[in-house]
Design a protein around this motif. Structure first.
Motif, short mmCIF file in Angstrom:
data_model
loop_
_atom_site.label_atom_id
_atom_site.label_comp_id
_atom_site.label_asym_id
_atom_site.label_seq_id
_atom_site.Cartn_x
_atom_site.Cartn_y
_atom_site.Cartn_z
N GLY A 45 0.80 -1.22 0.00
CA GLY A 45 0.00 0.00 0.00
C GLY A 45 0.83 1.27 0.00
N LYS A 46 2.15 1.16 -0.19
CA LYS A 46 3.04 2.32 -0.12
C LYS A 46 2.70 3.35 -1.20
CE LYS A 46 6.91 0.07 -0.68
NZ LYS A 46 6.33 -1.25 -1.03
N THR A 47 2.61 2.90 -2.45
CA THR A 47 2.36 3.83 -3.55
C THR A 47 0.96 4.43 -3.44
OG1 THR A 47 3.92 2.73 -5.02
CG2 THR A 47 2.20 4.05 -6.06
N THR A 48 -0.01 3.65 -2.98
CA THR A 48 -1.36 4.18 -2.77
C THR A 48 -1.33 5.32 -1.76
OG1 THR A 48 -2.38 2.05 -3.28
CG2 THR A 48 -3.71 3.61 -2.00
N MET A 49 -0.56 5.15 -0.68
CA MET A 49 -0.44 6.20 0.33
C MET A 49 0.18 7.46 -0.25
SD MET A 49 -1.12 6.71 3.60
CE MET A 49 -1.62 8.39 3.17
N VAL A 50 1.23 7.29 -1.04
CA VAL A 50 1.89 8.43 -1.66
C VAL A 50 0.94 9.15 -2.62
CG1 VAL A 50 3.73 9.12 -3.27
CG2 VAL A 50 4.25 7.60 -1.37
N ARG A 51 0.19 8.40 -3.40
CA ARG A 51 -0.74 9.02 -4.36
C ARG A 51 -1.82 9.83 -3.64
NH1 ARG A 51 -1.03 7.55 -9.55
NH2 ARG A 51 -3.31 7.54 -9.60
N ILE A 52 -2.24 9.36 -2.47
CA ILE A 52 -3.21 10.14 -1.69
C ILE A 52 -2.56 11.43 -1.19
CG2 ILE A 52 -4.49 10.18 0.50
CD1 ILE A 52 -5.04 7.15 0.01
N LEU A 53 -1.32 11.33 -0.70
CA LEU A 53 -0.63 12.52 -0.20
C LEU A 53 -0.27 13.50 -1.31
CD1 LEU A 53 1.72 10.87 2.44
CD2 LEU A 53 -0.25 12.34 2.89
N ALA A 54 -0.20 13.00 -2.55
CA ALA A 54 0.10 13.87 -3.68
C ALA A 54 -1.16 14.40 -4.36
CB ALA A 54 0.94 13.10 -4.70
N THR A 55 -2.32 14.15 -3.77
CA THR A 55 -3.64 14.59 -4.26
C THR A 55 -4.01 13.91 -5.57
OG1 THR A 55 -3.02 16.55 -5.58
CG2 THR A 55 -3.24 16.85 -3.18
N LEU A 56 -3.38 12.79 -5.91
CA LEU A 56 -3.69 12.07 -7.14
C LEU A 56 -4.79 11.03 -6.93
CD1 LEU A 56 -0.04 11.45 -8.38
CD2 LEU A 56 -1.64 13.22 -9.16
N LEU A 57 -5.13 10.78 -5.67
CA LEU A 57 -6.10 9.75 -5.33
C LEU A 57 -6.82 10.19 -4.06
CD1 LEU A 57 -6.77 6.81 -6.33
CD2 LEU A 57 -5.13 6.00 -4.63
N LYS A 58 -8.12 9.96 -4.00
CA LYS A 58 -8.90 10.35 -2.82
C LYS A 58 -9.01 9.17 -1.86
CE LYS A 58 -11.72 14.07 -4.78
NZ LYS A 58 -11.01 15.10 -4.00
N ALA A 59 -8.78 9.46 -0.59
CA ALA A 59 -8.96 8.43 0.44
C ALA A 59 -10.44 8.18 0.66
CB ALA A 59 -8.30 8.88 1.74
N ASP A 60 -10.79 6.99 1.13
CA ASP A 60 -12.18 6.67 1.47
C ASP A 60 -12.55 7.22 2.84
OD1 ASP A 60 -12.35 5.26 -0.91
OD2 ASP A 60 -11.79 3.36 0.01
N ALA A 61 -11.56 7.33 3.72
CA ALA A 61 -11.80 7.83 5.08
C ALA A 61 -10.49 8.31 5.66
CB ALA A 61 -12.37 6.71 5.97
N GLY A 62 -10.58 9.10 6.73
CA GLY A 62 -9.39 9.63 7.38
C GLY A 62 -9.02 10.99 6.84
N MET A 63 -7.91 11.54 7.35
CA MET A 63 -7.45 12.86 6.90
C MET A 63 -5.93 12.83 6.76
SD MET A 63 -5.51 14.55 9.37
CE MET A 63 -5.76 16.22 8.80
N ALA A 64 -5.44 13.70 5.87
CA ALA A 64 -4.00 13.87 5.70
C ALA A 64 -3.73 15.32 5.37
CB ALA A 64 -3.48 12.96 4.58
N ALA A 65 -2.66 15.86 5.93
CA ALA A 65 -2.29 17.25 5.69
C ALA A 65 -0.81 17.33 5.36
CB ALA A 65 -2.60 18.10 6.91
N VAL A 66 -0.47 18.24 4.45
CA VAL A 66 0.91 18.50 4.07
C VAL A 66 1.14 20.00 4.23
CG1 VAL A 66 2.64 18.38 2.24
CG2 VAL A 66 0.88 16.60 2.41
N ASN A 67 2.16 20.35 5.03
CA ASN A 67 2.43 21.76 5.29
C ASN A 67 1.23 22.46 5.92
OD1 ASN A 67 5.00 22.68 5.00
ND2 ASN A 67 4.68 23.68 3.04
#
Length: 254
Positions: A45-67
């Motif tokens: 799930g590493k690349t999936t996590m990165v794609r979510i953090l790069a705004t290329l993929l939407k998560a189904d639940a939870g939150m993530a923030a950068v800066n």
């Protein structure tokens, strides 16, 4: 942005594809000016996590923030703060190294793209090769150029998604030196890798992602304390990261 808050903050991220849950409630923080390694086998799930953090993929639940910017509701500000280098070099092999860098600088609407390109060629020890087409570059040179291209515009956070996949040992060491230089200059690096030695060499903190969950997260010293030291001929032998990884993932599978 000057703040003591984490550069990247992830809480309860879940993501499924059809009936397969790839991320099952992932939590971690990445401190500013550090290397954070997300370590896991293929399909963890590493690349999936990165794609979510790069705004290329939407998560189904939870939150993530950068800066401090939410990846779902403030995607434009997130993209302004980051750069992503994927598993395969994204250089145009018909262009020279300098032309590749100038192209990115122009796309980012930077002043003096030639000066930006020359500065990065120098920083990444590519000045002599800058006038050659990148099709003539070695794997390590292409990867160094790829990372240089991702630094055009001075992003605060850079994601390196398995940056040494397919490289020979010498080229891998070249990339490791580049990553160390980035952090020395204040850049925050989120590194995904399946190479345990890479995480050992580079990371300030290491999180082990297994079957969609973080099952361990700490410094190398903290992870080593999860396994007792072995005594071989009266000499204490500390566990390697490989031994820790295998022990923890096998425990989870049991």
């Amino acid at each position: 942005m000057t703040t003591t808050a984490p550069a990247v903050s992830v809480r309860g991220i879940r993501k499924s594809f059809k009936n397969i849950e790839v991320l099952s409630g992932v939590d971690f923080d990445v401190e500013r000016g550090s290397v954070f390694a997300l370590l896991g086998s293929n399909g963890a799930g590493k690349t999936t996590m990165v794609r979510i953090l790069a705004t290329l993929l939407k998560a189904d639940a939870g939150m993530a923030a950068v800066n401090g910017f939410d990846v779902a509701s403030d995607a434009v500000r997130v993209r302004e703060s980051i750069s992503l280098t994927g598993q395969f070099a994204a250089v145009d092999e018909v262009l020279t190294g300098r032309e590749n860098l100038m192209l990115v600088a122009k796309l980012r609407h930077l002043a003096e793209p030639g000066r930006v390109a020359d500065d990065l060629l120098s920083r990444f020890r590519l000045t002599e090769a800058g006038g050659r087409t990148t099709g003539t570059y070695s794997g390590g040179m292409r990867r160094r150029l790829d990372i240089a291209m991702s630094l055009v515009g001075d992003p605060d956070v850079i994601y390196l998604d398995e940056p040494t996949t397919g490289l020979d040992p010498e080229a891998r060491i070249e990339v490791w030196e580049v990553v160390k230089g980035l952090v020395a200059g204040g850049t925050t690096v989120l590194l995904t890798t399946q190479y345990l030695e890479e995480a050992e060499q580079l990371a300030d903190r290491i999180a082990i992602l297994h079957q969609g969950r973080i099952i361990a997260n700490g410094t190398l010293a903290e992870l080593k304390r999860l396994l007792p030291a072995a005594t071989v001929e009266y000499v204490e032998k500390q566990p390697t990261l490989e031994e820790i990884f295998l022990a923890i993932t096998r425990e989870e599978a049991a």
